[in-house]
Write a protein that holds these residues in place. Structure first.
Motif, PDB file in Angstrom:
ATOM      1  N   CYS A  89       0.931  -0.785   0.122  1.00 35.86           N
ATOM      2  CA  CYS A  89       0.130   0.366   0.011  1.00 35.86           C
ATOM      3  C   CYS A  89       1.186   1.460   0.016  1.00 35.86           C
ATOM      4  CB  CYS A  89      -0.908  -0.434   1.201  1.00 35.86           C
ATOM      5  SG  CYS A  89      -2.310  -0.960   1.373  1.00 35.86           S
ATOM      6  N   ALA A  90       0.623   2.390  -0.675  1.00 38.71           N
ATOM      7  CA  ALA A  90       0.938   3.617  -0.700  1.00 38.71           C
ATOM      8  C   ALA A  90       0.245   4.258   0.414  1.00 38.71           C
ATOM      9  CB  ALA A  90       0.966   4.704  -2.038  1.00 38.71           C
ATOM     10  N   ILE A  91       0.797   4.970   1.359  1.00 42.21           N
ATOM     11  CA  ILE A  91      -0.247   5.521   2.441  1.00 42.21           C
ATOM     12  C   ILE A  91       0.685   7.283   2.244  1.00 42.21           C
ATOM     13  CG2 ILE A  91      -0.611   5.615   5.066  1.00 42.21           C
ATOM     14  CD1 ILE A  91       0.355   3.006   3.706  1.00 42.21           C
ATOM     15  N   ILE A  92       0.084   7.877   1.619  1.00 45.94           N
ATOM     16  CA  ILE A  92       0.890   9.327   1.355  1.00 45.94           C
ATOM     17  C   ILE A  92      -0.218   9.906   1.521  1.00 45.94           C
ATOM     18  CG2 ILE A  92       1.722  10.765  -0.481  1.00 45.94           C
ATOM     19  CD1 ILE A  92       2.728   7.499  -0.627  1.00 45.94           C
ATOM     20  N   ALA A 104       4.813   8.475   3.116  1.00 47.59           N
ATOM     21  CA  ALA A 104       5.772   9.910   2.398  1.00 47.59           C
ATOM     22  C   ALA A 104       4.928  11.127   2.852  1.00 47.59           C
ATOM     23  CB  ALA A 104       6.336   9.681   1.175  1.00 47.59           C
ATOM     24  N   TRP A 105       5.810  12.143   3.431  1.00 52.31           N
ATOM     25  CA  TRP A 105       4.444  13.672   3.524  1.00 52.31           C
ATOM     26  C   TRP A 105       3.014  13.107   4.724  1.00 52.31           C
ATOM     27  CZ3 TRP A 105       6.391  12.389  -1.665  1.00 52.31           C
ATOM     28  CH2 TRP A 105       7.458  12.727  -1.981  1.00 52.31           C
ATOM     29  N   ASN A 106       2.827  12.483   5.511  1.00 49.98           N
ATOM     30  CA  ASN A 106       1.890  12.225   5.903  1.00 49.98           C
ATOM     31  C   ASN A 106       1.742  13.262   7.275  1.00 49.98           C
ATOM     32  OD1 ASN A 106       0.181  10.227   4.915  1.00 49.98           O
ATOM     33  ND2 ASN A 106       1.998   9.374   5.316  1.00 49.98           N
ATOM     34  N   ARG A 107       1.323  14.160   7.651  1.00 50.71           N
ATOM     35  CA  ARG A 107       1.465  14.490   8.968  1.00 50.71           C
ATOM     36  C   ARG A 107       0.733  14.866  10.019  1.00 50.71           C
ATOM     37  NH1 ARG A 107       0.316  17.983   4.381  1.00 50.71           N
ATOM     38  NH2 ARG A 107      -2.018  19.017   6.136  1.00 50.71           N
ATOM     39  N   ALA A 108       1.216  14.875  11.216  1.00 52.57           N
ATOM     40  CA  ALA A 108       0.610  14.498  12.795  1.00 52.57           C
ATOM     41  C   ALA A 108       1.360  14.988  14.193  1.00 52.57           C
ATOM     42  CB  ALA A 108       0.383  12.871  12.634  1.00 52.57           C
ATOM     43  N   GLY A 109       0.083  15.054  14.513  1.00 48.98           N
ATOM     44  CA  GLY A 109       1.199  15.590  16.310  1.00 48.98           C
ATOM     45  C   GLY A 109       2.607  14.549  16.791  1.00 48.98           C
TER      46      GLY A 109
END
Length: 359
Positions: free
Chosen positions: A259-262, A289-294
């Motif tokens: 899977c690609a989780i992007i 790649a390029w995922n964002r979170a606290g």
């Protein structure tokens, strides 16, 4: 005529509107094994919405979803499958503008296991399952577009309860959950106590409080998501931009493969790509790649021993690519920004091709 058991040896094809003026009238006339063919056109009004199928028949369009439209006009849903075994068939419809204060804005299945194929389910609204609602059902959903639907509570695109569908080759995009409550979620898909197989799907640009793309809540057993794109989904409050997975006791496995989780986002909450809790996920051949979170730009793992093999974690903002809380991870043969202890791991720019190509 000859008879085989209780079924006629010869089946009949009915045409709408040639033989019957509405789809429901043709369905009512059909016997098990018969086929209802709907000519091209836009179908509205009583008899062309809230269509009940409770027998094993095929209902299909003659010219595909581009030319055969069920417009519910905000006055009901498209189709209801109820108390019917395997396998009625629904093929080739565009189902739009469904609206119900109950569940299943486009299609509802209860104790039913149809094959739903080559359908466009768009701009429908319901409490749970803006596009499709499944309860005690095990359908096959293939080659469908389930886009821009809204749930007021859970499951913008699809809601599963005690159901084990096969979902393959589908686009589940731009669906949303309108309520702002961290206990609700699943912009694209929400499941409770279910065991689906989700393969070869695009699950993109969905929005919910938790689990922007997919919210998995206490699945009935180990489940698999493979060969999927999970891209640009957003969790606005509770975490898990791409996937939010809460297991139970005993903790079930999630097999996340190829899977690609992007570019998913959890805002200031945790788990930009995926949030795991009380589970035992196994991740193989995936790209984050390029995922964002606290915390946990790629993965946030809470009491969830995680196994990662042959995967890439790069350019996620976290502070960490993989954040572990009361948990541990076994990581091998993977490329992780910032480095990670384990056999065969490296820290090197993966040099993606660009323009959405993550080779």
């Amino acid at each position: 005529a000859l008879f085989l058991g209780n079924k006629p040896a010869f089946c009949t094809t009915y045409y709408v509107p040639d033989n019957y003026p509405t789809i429901q009238a043709a369905v009512n006339a059909a016997l098990e094994g018969d086929t209802v063919v709907v000519r091209a056109g836009t179908y509205t009004g009583v008899g062309n919405r809230d269509i009940l199928i409770n027998k094993i028949i095929t209902v299909k369009s003659e010219e595909g979803p581009e030319n055969t439209i069920i417009d519910c006009q905000q006055a009901g849903r498209g189709f209801t499958f109820s108390n019917v075994g395997s396998t009625p068939v629904l093929e080739g419809f565009q189902i739009i503008n469904g609206k119900t204060t109950y569940d299943g804005g486009g299609i509802s299945c209860s104790y039913a296991s149809p094959l739903i194929t080559n359908c466009l389910i768009k701009n429908n609204t319901a409490c749970g399952g803006g596009g499709i609602y499944l309860e005690y059902s095990h359908p096959e959903i293939r080659y469908c577009q389930i886009n821009e639907n809204i749930a007021t509570l859970t499951g913008g695109g699809i809601y599963l309860r005690l159901s084990n569908p096969e979902i393959r080759y589908c686009q589940i995009n731009m669906n949303s959950v309108s309520v702002t409550d961290s206990s609700s979620g699943g912009g694209g898909i929400y499941l409770a106590h279910s065991h689906p197989e989700i393969r070869y799907c695009q699950i993109n640009e969905n929005i919910a409080s938790s689990g922007g793309g997919i919210y998995l809540n206490m699945p009935s057993s180990a489940l698999e998501i493979s060969n999927c794109q999970i891209i640009k989904n957003r969790a606005t409050l509770g975490g898990g931009g791409g996937i939010c997975f809460y297991g139970g006791n005993p903790s079930p496995s999630l097999l996340l493969t190829n899977c690609a989780i992007i570019s998913n986002s959890a805002g200031t909450a945790n788990g930009g790509g995926v949030l795991f809790g009380f589970s035992s996920p196994i991740i193989t051949h995936c790209t984050f790649a390029w995922n964002r979170a606290g915390k946990g730009g790629g993965i946030y793992s809470f009491i969830a021993p995680t196994t990662i093999t042959n995967s890439i974690f790069f350019f996620d903002s976290g502070p960490d690519e993989i954040y572990l809380s009361n948990s541990h991870a076994t990581v091998t043969n993977s490329n992780i920004m910032g480095g990670y202890t384990g056999e065969g791991n490296i820290n090197a720019n993966p040099e993606f091709v660009a323009n959405g190509d993550f080779h």
